[in-house]
Design a protein around this motif. Structure first.
Motif, short mmCIF file in Angstrom:
data_model
loop_
_atom_site.label_atom_id
_atom_site.label_comp_id
_atom_site.label_asym_id
_atom_site.label_seq_id
_atom_site.Cartn_x
_atom_site.Cartn_y
_atom_site.Cartn_z
N ARG A 44 4.91 56.57 49.45
CA ARG A 44 5.63 56.56 48.18
C ARG A 44 5.77 57.98 47.66
O ARG A 44 4.87 58.80 47.83
CB ARG A 44 4.88 55.72 47.15
N LEU A 45 6.87 58.25 47.00
CA LEU A 45 7.10 59.58 46.42
C LEU A 45 6.25 59.77 45.18
O LEU A 45 6.24 58.92 44.30
CB LEU A 45 8.56 59.73 46.02
N LYS A 46 5.57 60.88 45.14
CA LYS A 46 4.83 61.27 43.95
C LYS A 46 5.60 62.40 43.27
O LYS A 46 6.49 63.00 43.86
CB LYS A 46 3.43 61.73 44.35
N SER A 47 5.23 62.70 42.06
CA SER A 47 5.91 63.77 41.32
C SER A 47 5.85 65.08 42.09
O SER A 47 6.83 65.82 42.15
CB SER A 47 5.27 63.93 39.94
N LYS A 48 4.71 65.36 42.74
CA LYS A 48 4.59 66.62 43.49
C LYS A 48 5.54 66.66 44.69
O LYS A 48 5.99 67.74 45.08
CB LYS A 48 3.15 66.87 43.92
N SER A 74 12.97 57.75 54.54
CA SER A 74 11.67 57.16 54.23
C SER A 74 11.45 55.84 54.96
O SER A 74 12.39 55.11 55.22
CB SER A 74 11.54 56.93 52.73
N THR A 75 10.20 55.57 55.26
CA THR A 75 9.86 54.27 55.83
C THR A 75 9.67 53.23 54.74
O THR A 75 10.14 52.12 54.89
CB THR A 75 8.64 54.36 56.75
N PRO A 76 9.01 53.55 53.61
CA PRO A 76 8.97 52.54 52.54
C PRO A 76 10.25 52.61 51.72
O PRO A 76 10.96 53.61 51.73
CB PRO A 76 7.77 52.96 51.69
N LYS A 77 10.53 51.54 51.00
CA LYS A 77 11.67 51.56 50.08
C LYS A 77 11.22 52.31 48.84
O LYS A 77 10.32 51.88 48.13
CB LYS A 77 12.12 50.15 49.73
N LEU A 78 11.86 53.44 48.57
CA LEU A 78 11.44 54.30 47.47
C LEU A 78 12.09 53.94 46.15
O LEU A 78 11.48 54.02 45.10
CB LEU A 78 11.73 55.77 47.79
N VAL A 79 13.35 53.58 46.20
CA VAL A 79 14.10 53.25 44.99
C VAL A 79 15.05 52.10 45.31
O VAL A 79 15.32 51.80 46.46
CB VAL A 79 14.91 54.47 44.46
N ILE A 98 18.41 59.13 49.19
CA ILE A 98 17.38 58.38 49.91
C ILE A 98 18.03 57.55 51.02
O ILE A 98 18.99 56.83 50.78
CB ILE A 98 16.62 57.42 48.97
N CYS A 99 17.49 57.67 52.23
CA CYS A 99 17.89 56.81 53.35
C CYS A 99 16.63 56.04 53.77
O CYS A 99 15.71 56.61 54.33
CB CYS A 99 18.40 57.63 54.52
N SER A 100 16.59 54.76 53.45
CA SER A 100 15.40 53.96 53.72
C SER A 100 15.45 53.32 55.11
O SER A 100 16.48 52.80 55.52
CB SER A 100 15.27 52.87 52.66
N LEU A 101 14.33 53.36 55.78
CA LEU A 101 14.18 52.70 57.09
C LEU A 101 13.38 51.42 56.97
O LEU A 101 12.93 50.86 57.96
CB LEU A 101 13.48 53.65 58.08
N LYS A 102 13.20 50.94 55.74
CA LYS A 102 12.33 49.79 55.47
C LYS A 102 12.66 48.57 56.34
O LYS A 102 11.78 47.93 56.86
CB LYS A 102 12.41 49.41 53.99
N ASP A 103 13.93 48.28 56.49
CA ASP A 103 14.33 47.08 57.23
C ASP A 103 14.74 47.38 58.68
O ASP A 103 15.39 46.57 59.31
CB ASP A 103 15.49 46.39 56.50
N GLU A 104 14.37 48.55 59.16
CA GLU A 104 14.76 48.95 60.51
C GLU A 104 13.53 49.42 61.28
O GLU A 104 12.45 49.56 60.72
CB GLU A 104 15.82 50.06 60.43
N ASN A 105 13.71 49.73 62.55
CA ASN A 105 12.63 50.28 63.36
C ASN A 105 12.54 51.77 63.06
O ASN A 105 13.12 52.60 63.75
CB ASN A 105 12.90 50.02 64.84
#
Length: 125
Positions: A44-48, A74-79, A98-105
């Motif tokens: 997950r993205l943190k402020s830093k 990202s591997t998790p869904k960030l937004v 953001i390009c999420s890979l959550k639903d992909e390999n």
């Protein structure tokens, strides 16, 4: 997963500025001449993290005298949408795509992208 911009050339991803040494995951040139910084994020993205990516964009902009588009893969869904706004102050907003890979390999896609980066290949997917 499709990267929202076509990368045509890989650039040096090591930045040295005023005794500050940084290493971006990837820095390239788009077909429109814009610089593109791609960062791989497995947590997950943190402020830093937002500050770090904003710092990369600012220093790259100063050194290269060119606009920088920042993209996180990202591997998790960030937004819930495809952009994340980082407010520097009330008047200045830094936008990160953001390009999420959550639903992909994600491991396979990341491996393919890194191979294309190593081979200096053009990519946008």
């Amino acid at each position: 997963m499709k990267i929202p911009i076509k990368i045509t050339k890989r650039l040096n991803n090591e930045l040295i500025y005023d005794n500050l040494e940084l290493r971006l995951d990837f820095l390239g040139l788009s077909e429109t001449g814009e610089l593109v910084n791609i960062e791989f994020q497995s947590t997950r993205l943190k402020s830093k993290d937002k500050e770090r990516i904003g710092c990369y964009a600012l220093i790259t902009r100063i050194k290269e005298h060119n606009c920088v588009k920042s993209i996180i893969i990202s591997t998790p869904k960030l937004v819930d949408n495809n952009t994340l706004n980082f407010y520097i102050n009330n008047d200045t907003v830094f936008e990160i795509q953001i390009c999420s890979l959550k639903d992909e390999n994600g491991d396979k896609i990341q491996e393919e992208l890194l191979k294309k980066i190593e081979n200096n290949e053009v990519f946008n997917e």
